[in-house]
Write a protein that holds these residues in place. Structure first.
Motif, PDB file in Angstrom:
ATOM      1  N   GLN A 268       0.835  -1.201   0.000  1.00 40.88           N
ATOM      2  CA  GLN A 268       0.000   0.000   0.000  1.00 40.88           C
ATOM      3  C   GLN A 268       0.868   1.250   0.000  1.00 40.88           C
ATOM      4  OE1 GLN A 268      -3.784  -0.036   2.252  1.00 40.88           O
ATOM      5  NE2 GLN A 268      -3.036  -1.936   3.191  1.00 40.88           N
ATOM      6  N   ALA A 269       1.968   1.225   0.753  1.00 37.61           N
ATOM      7  CA  ALA A 269       2.887   2.372   0.786  1.00 37.61           C
ATOM      8  C   ALA A 269       3.484   2.617  -0.595  1.00 37.61           C
ATOM      9  CB  ALA A 269       3.996   2.126   1.803  1.00 37.61           C
ATOM     10  N   LYS A 270       3.893   1.551  -1.269  1.00 40.03           N
ATOM     11  CA  LYS A 270       4.460   1.681  -2.604  1.00 40.03           C
ATOM     12  C   LYS A 270       3.455   2.292  -3.571  1.00 40.03           C
ATOM     13  CE  LYS A 270       7.004  -0.961  -6.097  1.00 40.03           C
ATOM     14  NZ  LYS A 270       7.530  -2.306  -6.466  1.00 40.03           N
ATOM     15  N   GLY A 271       2.195   1.857  -3.459  1.00 39.74           N
ATOM     16  CA  GLY A 271       1.153   2.412  -4.321  1.00 39.74           C
ATOM     17  C   GLY A 271       0.908   3.891  -4.054  1.00 39.74           C
ATOM     18  N   LEU A 272       0.909   4.273  -2.772  1.00 40.12           N
ATOM     19  CA  LEU A 272       0.709   5.680  -2.410  1.00 40.12           C
ATOM     20  C   LEU A 272       1.826   6.550  -2.978  1.00 40.12           C
ATOM     21  CD1 LEU A 272      -0.388   5.326   1.309  1.00 40.12           C
ATOM     22  CD2 LEU A 272      -1.753   6.326  -0.512  1.00 40.12           C
ATOM     23  N   LEU A 273       3.051   6.095  -2.823  1.00 33.26           N
ATOM     24  CA  LEU A 273       4.182   6.872  -3.315  1.00 33.26           C
ATOM     25  C   LEU A 273       4.169   6.975  -4.836  1.00 33.26           C
ATOM     26  CD1 LEU A 273       6.965   5.522  -0.934  1.00 33.26           C
ATOM     27  CD2 LEU A 273       5.869   7.762  -0.866  1.00 33.26           C
ATOM     28  N   SER A 274       3.697   5.933  -5.485  1.00 30.86           N
ATOM     29  CA  SER A 274       3.574   5.972  -6.948  1.00 30.86           C
ATOM     30  C   SER A 274       2.559   7.014  -7.374  1.00 30.86           C
ATOM     31  CB  SER A 274       3.181   4.591  -7.470  1.00 30.86           C
ATOM     32  OG  SER A 274       3.007   4.613  -8.864  1.00 30.86           O
ATOM     33  N   GLU A 275       1.438   7.066  -6.662  1.00 28.76           N
ATOM     34  CA  GLU A 275       0.412   8.065  -6.978  1.00 28.76           C
ATOM     35  C   GLU A 275       0.899   9.470  -6.705  1.00 28.76           C
ATOM     36  OE1 GLU A 275      -3.142   7.089  -4.881  1.00 28.76           O
ATOM     37  OE2 GLU A 275      -3.377   5.128  -5.837  1.00 28.76           O
ATOM     38  N   MET A 276       1.795   9.613  -5.725  1.00 29.86           N
ATOM     39  CA  MET A 276       2.366  10.924  -5.409  1.00 29.86           C
ATOM     40  C   MET A 276       3.526  11.261  -6.340  1.00 29.86           C
ATOM     41  SD  MET A 276       2.479  10.650  -1.242  1.00 29.86           S
ATOM     42  CE  MET A 276       3.414  12.164  -1.070  1.00 29.86           C
TER      43      MET A 276
END
Length: 279
Positions: A268-276
């Motif tokens: 989930q953290a990786k996905g959030l950072l990708s979206e950011m």
């Protein structure tokens, strides 16, 4: 070459121009006074330093010679320190809230490891001071439920945490901040002030709320064995009834689910950072 004033002469009139120049220089180079910021007028500076207009003009002259201040018409001056300006993207602030035992600190640590950014966790940052203050006030150092803690200690905890966040912003440093933030994130005025602070310093704010079911929270809290959780565990049913599991922060945010069976926090953290758009 301009001759520097003798500080012994100026000390007879008040604060030395050299001292004023040195203080403002330090504020510029440390990021407290950002590149492009307009300085107060000469008279306002003289009043704040309790000195003369002439002394302020001499101090500004020193800084202008160094290229740190640009003089404009009518005593208007701006800070000139392009080398100290934050990167074009600006610092990123990730503020992570959630109830105790929700996994917010773990998420913060995972993001810190993935990004290399600083992490400020409320308990790590303030606990020793909080415990000492509570003992001085005649309370248990592990108290987190009494009026003494809630009215005298807790506000100072969060003030210190936001001050540390702001100092990182001023230095152009991206930072992850973890704390419950329950009271703060339901206060629209507080959220507006936080957003304005981040924007003022050229940063980007991302708020994350970590959700977790009661059984998983209970397991996390029991397993970490922190004395500050004794009251929660001893009065678990009553404690859980007081939680707002449909909590909605008064600021744009993203939700992360850390309940049993949810996607791993690292994914989930990786996905959030990708979206950011964080590499």
């Amino acid at each position: 070459m301009t001759t520097q004033p003798d500080p012994r002469d100026e000390l007879q009139r008040g604060t030395s121009a050299l001292v004023i120049a040195q203080t403002i220089r330090n504020d510029i180079q440390s990021g407290r006074l950002a590149h492009g910021r307009q300085l107060p007028g000469t008279r306002a500076l003289a009043e704040s330093w309790n000195t003369s207009v002439a002394t302020i003009n001499r101090a500004m002259g020193i800084l202008a010679e160094e290229g740190l201040v640009i003089n404009r018409a009518r005593s208007s001056r701006i800070v000139h320190n392009p080398a100290g300006a934050p990167s074009k993207a600006g610092p990123r602030i990730i503020l992570i809230g959630g109830y105790p035992g929700s996994g917010k600190t773990e998420l913060g640590r995972i993001i810190a490891r993935q990004t290399g950014w600083a992490i400020l966790d409320k308990d790590t940052t303030t606990r020793p001071v909080v415990e000492a203050a509570l003992e001085r006030l005649g309370q248990s150092p592990h108290d987190r439920e009494s009026e003494t803690y809630l009215t005298a200690i807790r506000p100072a905890e969060y003030e210190a945490l936001i001050a540390a966040l702001t100092e990182n912003l001023q230095c152009g440093v991206s930072v992850i901040v973890t704390a419950p933030f329950v009271k703060e994130l339901r206060d629209e005025a507080w959220c507006d002030r936080l957003a304005a602070t981040v924007t003022t310093h050229g940063g980007t704010l991302q708020v994350i709320w970590v959700r977790c079911d009661p059984d998983t929270m209970h397991t996390y809290i029991r397993r970490r064995g922190a004395a500050r959780d004794d009251y929660k565990l001893a009065h678990w049913t009553k404690y859980v009834k007081g939680l707002e599991f449909v909590f909605e922060p008064r600021i744009p945010y993203v939700s992360v689910d850390n309940s049993a069976g949810a996607r791993p926090l690292q994914e989930q953290a990786k996905g959030l950072l990708s979206e950011m758009a964080v590499a």
